[in-house]
Structures are given as C-alpha cells and as structure tokens.
Scaffold this motif. Structure first.
Motif, PDB file in Angstrom:
ATOM      1  N   GLU A   1      -2.172   5.877  -2.872  1.00 16.74           N
ATOM      2  CA  GLU A   1      -1.683   6.004  -4.439  1.00 16.74           C
ATOM      3  C   GLU A   1      -1.785   4.860  -5.180  1.00 16.74           C
ATOM      4  N   GLU A   2      -1.458   3.705  -4.497  1.00 18.34           N
ATOM      5  CA  GLU A   2      -1.695   2.401  -5.154  1.00 18.34           C
ATOM      6  C   GLU A   2      -1.928   1.290  -4.166  1.00 18.34           C
ATOM      7  N   TYR A   3      -2.265   0.409  -4.719  1.00 16.95           N
ATOM      8  CA  TYR A   3      -2.472  -1.049  -3.685  1.00 16.95           C
ATOM      9  C   TYR A   3      -2.205  -2.123  -4.715  1.00 16.95           C
ATOM     10  N   ARG A   4      -1.353  -3.050  -4.153  1.00 17.99           N
ATOM     11  CA  ARG A   4      -0.753  -4.270  -5.077  1.00 17.99           C
ATOM     12  C   ARG A   4      -1.075  -5.377  -4.198  1.00 17.99           C
TER      13      ARG A   4
ATOM     14  N   PRO B   1      -6.971   3.153  -5.709  1.00 17.33           N
ATOM     15  CA  PRO B   1      -6.465   4.511  -5.345  1.00 17.33           C
ATOM     16  C   PRO B   1      -7.369   5.593  -4.964  1.00 17.33           C
ATOM     17  N   SER B   2      -7.238   6.403  -4.079  1.00 14.99           N
ATOM     18  CA  SER B   2      -8.087   7.493  -3.309  1.00 14.99           C
ATOM     19  C   SER B   2      -7.160   8.808  -3.044  1.00 14.99           C
ATOM     20  N   LEU B   3      -7.586   9.479  -2.083  1.00 15.34           N
ATOM     21  CA  LEU B   3      -7.239  10.489  -1.548  1.00 15.34           C
ATOM     22  C   LEU B   3      -5.672  10.194  -0.790  1.00 15.34           C
ATOM     23  N   THR B   4      -5.966   9.029   0.204  1.00 19.48           N
ATOM     24  CA  THR B   4      -4.948   8.639   0.798  1.00 19.48           C
ATOM     25  C   THR B   4      -4.020   7.215   0.137  1.00 19.48           C
TER      26      THR B   4
ATOM     27  N   LEU C   1       0.919  -1.312   0.197  1.00 25.00           N
ATOM     28  CA  LEU C   1       0.087  -0.089  -0.134  1.00 25.00           C
ATOM     29  C   LEU C   1       0.988   1.443  -0.044  1.00 25.00           C
ATOM     30  N   GLU C   2       0.910   1.826  -0.877  1.00 18.62           N
ATOM     31  CA  GLU C   2       1.713   3.299  -1.045  1.00 18.62           C
ATOM     32  C   GLU C   2       0.636   4.154  -0.734  1.00 18.62           C
ATOM     33  N   LEU C   3       0.990   5.020   0.130  1.00 23.01           N
ATOM     34  CA  LEU C   3       0.399   6.170   0.853  1.00 23.01           C
ATOM     35  C   LEU C   3       0.367   7.400  -0.094  1.00 23.01           C
ATOM     36  N   ASN C   4      -0.716   7.908  -0.241  1.00 19.18           N
ATOM     37  CA  ASN C   4      -0.852   9.172  -1.213  1.00 19.18           C
ATOM     38  C   ASN C   4      -0.341  10.481  -0.505  1.00 19.18           C
ATOM     39  N   SER C   5       0.281  11.443  -0.970  1.00 12.58           N
ATOM     40  CA  SER C   5       0.615  12.713  -0.407  1.00 12.58           C
ATOM     41  C   SER C   5       1.347  12.423   1.034  1.00 12.58           C
ATOM     42  N   ALA C   6       2.190  11.421   1.113  1.00 13.30           N
ATOM     43  CA  ALA C   6       2.675  11.098   2.525  1.00 13.30           C
ATOM     44  C   ALA C   6       4.213  11.137   2.538  1.00 13.30           C
ATOM     45  N   THR C   7       4.851  11.182   3.481  1.00 18.21           N
ATOM     46  CA  THR C   7       6.552  11.100   3.870  1.00 18.21           C
ATOM     47  C   THR C   7       6.765   9.845   4.498  1.00 18.21           C
TER      48      THR C   7
ATOM     49  N   THR D   1      -5.345   7.285   9.819  1.00 18.04           N
ATOM     50  CA  THR D   1      -6.493   6.407   9.512  1.00 18.04           C
ATOM     51  C   THR D   1      -6.446   5.139   8.562  1.00 18.04           C
ATOM     52  N   THR D   2      -5.646   5.564   7.477  1.00 15.33           N
ATOM     53  CA  THR D   2      -5.425   4.459   6.593  1.00 15.33           C
ATOM     54  C   THR D   2      -4.506   3.423   7.030  1.00 15.33           C
ATOM     55  N   ILE D   3      -3.385   3.935   7.790  1.00 14.69           N
ATOM     56  CA  ILE D   3      -2.515   2.886   8.266  1.00 14.69           C
ATOM     57  C   ILE D   3      -3.360   2.167   9.053  1.00 14.69           C
ATOM     58  N   ALA D   4      -3.949   2.504   9.924  1.00 17.95           N
ATOM     59  CA  ALA D   4      -4.745   1.929  11.188  1.00 17.95           C
ATOM     60  C   ALA D   4      -5.837   1.055  10.348  1.00 17.95           C
ATOM     61  N   LYS D   5      -6.717   1.624   9.580  1.00 12.84           N
ATOM     62  CA  LYS D   5      -7.744   0.674   9.052  1.00 12.84           C
ATOM     63  C   LYS D   5      -6.952  -0.774   8.283  1.00 12.84           C
ATOM     64  N   TYR D   6      -5.956  -0.588   7.439  1.00 11.21           N
ATOM     65  CA  TYR D   6      -5.595  -1.737   6.725  1.00 11.21           C
ATOM     66  C   TYR D   6      -4.404  -2.722   7.688  1.00 11.21           C
ATOM     67  N   SER D   7      -3.937  -1.937   8.523  1.00 13.08           N
ATOM     68  CA  SER D   7      -2.982  -2.675   9.475  1.00 13.08           C
ATOM     69  C   SER D   7      -3.943  -3.712  10.231  1.00 13.08           C
ATOM     70  N   ILE D   8      -5.038  -2.856  10.989  1.00 15.05           N
ATOM     71  CA  ILE D   8      -6.080  -3.761  11.899  1.00 15.05           C
ATOM     72  C   ILE D   8      -6.649  -5.066  10.736  1.00 15.05           C
TER      73      ILE D   8
END
Length: 313
Positions: free
Chosen positions: A303-306, A298-301, A253-259, A268-275
């Motif tokens: 970038e891509e998911y494989r 892909p969404s606002l948070t 999971l590549e986070l969008n607009s992230a560092t 929330t995105t990290i938590a949701k998919y980690s859970i």
C-alpha cells in the motif's frame, strides 16, 4: 653479430645474448613483482572486495528471484527446545543452516501474538534460515501476556540461543535481531528499547499501548496492514514508526489488501523485505540495499512504504 656455421645465417653474439637475458630477467622480475602486488591487493580491488571488507556476508549475491523464493541457498536443519529445559520463555524451535563451512551466522528470535502459539509464525523459521540466519521461533510463558513480557522473553530466548543452546557455536552473539507478530510485534519494540545492542527489529502488525519509541536505536522495519482492525495502522504501526528518531534507519511497509493475521501465513512480501532488512543490518550486507533503496513503490502487495534512504548503519 656472428655467422652461424651450420645455416650461414647471422647469430647473436654472447654480449647481445647477455643483454637480452638481462632484459628478459628484468621483465620477469617486474612481472613477478606485479603479480605479487596484484595478489596482495586482490581482496581490496577485485570481485571479492566486498567479502573481504565484510566478514559477515553470507551466501551468493542476491536477486529479486532469490529473496522471493520459498527457500534460499542454505539447507536447513532444526531442533526443538522444550519449555522444561529453559527459563524466561516457553521454548520453541531453532532453525539453522546445516552447513558449517561459512562460520557463524547472525540470529533472530521471533514471538507469536496474543493468544497464539509458535506455530502461527513457524513459516518464518525455515524461510529466513535458508537465507543464512539462525532463527528461533518461540512460545511464550502464557498466551495472554503483554508486550513488555514478550520483549523480555525474546531477549531470554536470544540469551539461551547464544549461551546454552546446542547450536550456540553457530551463532555470532554480536549480530542479533528480534521479530514478532501483534503483541509479539509490540514486544520486539520493547526488546529493542531494552537492548540497544540488537542489530535489527521487525514488528509485524504490532500492538502496544505505548505509542512512542524515541528511545529505540535499533534499525527497525514495521509492517502494517491496510485492513487491520485489531491493531489499526492509524493507532499502532504508523505512530510507532513516526515516533522513531528521524536519524534512525527505519522503515514502514503497509501491506495492501491484508489483515492483522496476514503475517501468520507464508507471505512473499513480508519475507522479501524482512530478509533484506536482516541482511542489511544484522550482516551489514550492502548487497541487499538495492531492495530497500530506492524506497519500494506501491504495488499489488504494498500500500505504501516510508523510510530513510540511503541507509547509514
């Protein structure tokens, strides 16, 4: 048929009553047998079927709202572990569901990154624990150690958690996972490589000089960040993911607009998919498959998911 002397109406004979009583008794016996069979088969075919098939299932059926919430269904307690009382890692904090009514829980140890302390990943402790896990966020022996050392420390933390900690009775030692940020993310890959019995690994914007991980047999979800300049996805997260066996349950999971440092704050995105990943593979809870398959778009948070879909483990 006989005449009722009080009403003048006809009344059933004793023979007729006997036959009716026999039929009624037969119907009651049949109903009782059916009820007994239904009770016996209920766990296999009724609404509780999944819980009966999977004794590790914890908590109510999930929804998008419940796994995106800042807190899950479990109240959480915590206990500090001094570095002076342990060996092999630097101590930390254990977060755990307060309730004892559901039996034991799966557990996950989480390592911070290079030069960082436990506080940098502490937000994950109560957030994951409130969903039904025992979570150990740790400090490392030194803030400057490398991924292989971080991996050994994650395993030492899990061993302490299951063997010596004050909450060891709450943990199912057969259902364990690892997470880590940056150097700790590289360490989570090292831990999974060293201990195949682990049920889940989640590297967060991981860093490691070793780019290939075909030996890993633990279901692994890697988070990258599109704006990461410290561990760029092109030289870290992506090759790590691509090197995992294609037969493995794996995700990227590549986070969008992230560092690189996005995992250091509540996300929330990290938590949701980690859970979802931890539930799916530590608890074998297929109720969470819906959040991983079909693959997130892909969404606002994101970038891509494989990844592979559906999951087989």
């Amino acid at each position: 048929m006989q005449l009722n002397p009080h009403t003048g109406s006809s009344a059933p004979s004793r023979d007729t009553l006997g036959r009716r009583s026999g039929r009624r008794a037969g119907r009651l016996a049949g109903a009782a047998a059916a009820l007994t069979l239904a009770v016996a088969l209920g766990p296999l075919t009724g609404p509780g079927a999944h819980a009966a098939d999977n004794p590790y299932e914890r908590g109510p059926a999930p929804t998008t709202a419940t796994i995106e919430a800042a807190r899950g269904p479990y109240a959480v307690s915590q206990t500090s572990v001094s570095s002076l009382s342990v060996t092999g890692f630097g101590g930390g904090t254990i977060y755990y569901p307060t309730s004892t009514s559901d039996g034991t829980f799966g557990a996950v140890a989480i390592s911070p990154g290079y030069t960082a302390y436990e506080s940098s990943i502490a937000w994950l402790g109560p957030r994951l624990a409130s969903q039904g896990f025992v979570v150990f966020t740790i400090d490392t022996l030194t803030t400057l150690d490398q991924p292989d050392s971080r991996g050994r420390q994650l395993l030492a933390a899990l061993d302490y958690l299951t063997e010596r900690s004050s909450v060891r009775g709450r943990v199912d030692a057969s259902r364990l996972g690892v997470m880590g940020h940056s150097m700790g993310g590289g360490g989570s890959l090292e831990a999974a490589k060293s201990r195949p019995a682990l049920q889940a690994a989640i590297p967060l914007t991981p860093w490691n000089l070793d780019k290939t991980w075909p030996e890993v047999t633990t279901p692994t979800l890697i988070f990258g960040a599109d704006g990461d300049t410290i561990a760029p996805v092109s030289s870290h997260s992506e090759p790590f993911y691509m090197s995992l066996s294609s037969s493995l349950d794996r995700g990227y999971l590549e986070l969008n607009s992230a560092t690189h440092f996005t995992p250091n704050s509540s996300n929330t995105t990290i938590a949701k998919y980690s859970i979802s990943w931890l539930k799916r593979f530590i608890d074998n809870d297929t109720r969470y498959e819906q959040f991983l398959c079909p693959l997130p778009r892909p969404s606002l948070t994101i970038e891509e998911y494989r990844g592979n879909c559906p999951h087989g483990s």
